[in-house]
Design a protein around this motif. Structure first.
Motif, PDB file in Angstrom:
ATOM      1  N   SER A 172       0.874  -1.164   0.000  1.00 37.58           N
ATOM      2  CA  SER A 172       0.000   0.000   0.000  1.00 37.58           C
ATOM      3  C   SER A 172       0.917   1.221   0.000  1.00 37.58           C
ATOM      4  N   ILE A 173       0.428   2.343  -0.538  1.00 37.31           N
ATOM      5  CA  ILE A 173       1.245   3.557  -0.584  1.00 37.31           C
ATOM      6  C   ILE A 173       0.408   4.736  -0.087  1.00 37.31           C
ATOM      7  N   ILE A 174       0.985   5.488   0.838  1.00 35.45           N
ATOM      8  CA  ILE A 174       0.366   6.735   1.279  1.00 35.45           C
ATOM      9  C   ILE A 174       1.398   7.849   1.200  1.00 35.45           C
ATOM     10  N   LYS A 175       0.902   9.072   1.049  1.00 34.31           N
ATOM     11  CA  LYS A 175       1.801  10.224   1.005  1.00 34.31           C
ATOM     12  C   LYS A 175       1.476  11.145   2.170  1.00 34.31           C
ATOM     13  N   LEU A 176       2.513  11.501   2.928  1.00 29.84           N
ATOM     14  CA  LEU A 176       2.370  12.434   4.036  1.00 29.84           C
ATOM     15  C   LEU A 176       2.816  13.810   3.573  1.00 29.84           C
TER      16      LEU A 176
END
Length: 187
Positions: A172-176
């Motif tokens: 999974s990929i998230i951007k902060l």
């Protein structure tokens, strides 16, 4: 596994490129601080160098060495995640410039998989992890699905887990964002 680790570390130290199993799918990797090795991976994948790649790390305590200002929520995410999660952090530093996205960010995943954990402990630097396929093609689910074109262009192919056919998925990929926002890139 011992011989694989020894060989892979030697190749990485000398600026080479490896094909190796990760906590998700098979990856192409190199020293994430070596711009020439990173450029070589872009060429192998036939990928535009404006499309950034992620790095694997073994120890969250090293995060601040490679990210300027770690958002507070990142520590919680690293601690509670039970599945592979790539977090895109703002303010990348101390990595190959051609690995860092145009906005200054970098994707980092902490691995708990046995081989990559030991590899990172011995190498003592982050390594690039990008799927073992030509850009635009389907990522290989297993070692046997990796094209000969990819295999012929790396300096070392890890033997460990080549016969593993356990279904694997990309992380999974998230951007902060610096202001605290979180974007979900891939579930």
């Amino acid at each position: 596994m011992h011989d694989d680790l020894k060989q892979a570390v030697e190749i990485l130290k000398n600026g080479g490129v490896i094909l190796y199993p990760t906590d998700t799918i098979w990856g192409i990797g190199c020293d994430a601080t070596n711009p020439e090795a990173v450029a070589r991976i872009y060429r192998i994948k036939k990928r535009e160098d404006s499309k950034s790649m992620l790095v694997l790390m073994e120890n969250p305590a090293l995060l601040e060495r490679y990210v300027d200002d770690v958002p507070e929520v990142a520590w919680d995410l690293v601690e509670i995640t039970t599945t592979p999660l790539t977090v895109i952090y703002p303010g990348a530093k101390n990595l190959a410039p051609n690995l860092i996205a145009e906005d200054g960010s970098i994707g980092i995943r902490f691995t708990k998989e046995e081989f990559t954990s030991k590899l990172l402990q011995r190498f003592r630097r982050p390594i690039v992890s990008t799927s073992a396929n030509i850009s635009g093609q389907k990522p290989p689910a297993f070692f046997d699905e990796i094209s000969e074109e990819i295999k012929n262009q790396v300096d070392y192919i890890v033997e460990y887990r080549q016969d593993d056919v356990t279904p694997a998925q990309p992380s999974s990929i998230i951007k902060l964002w610096p202001d605290g926002r979180i974007d979900i890139i891939r579930k």
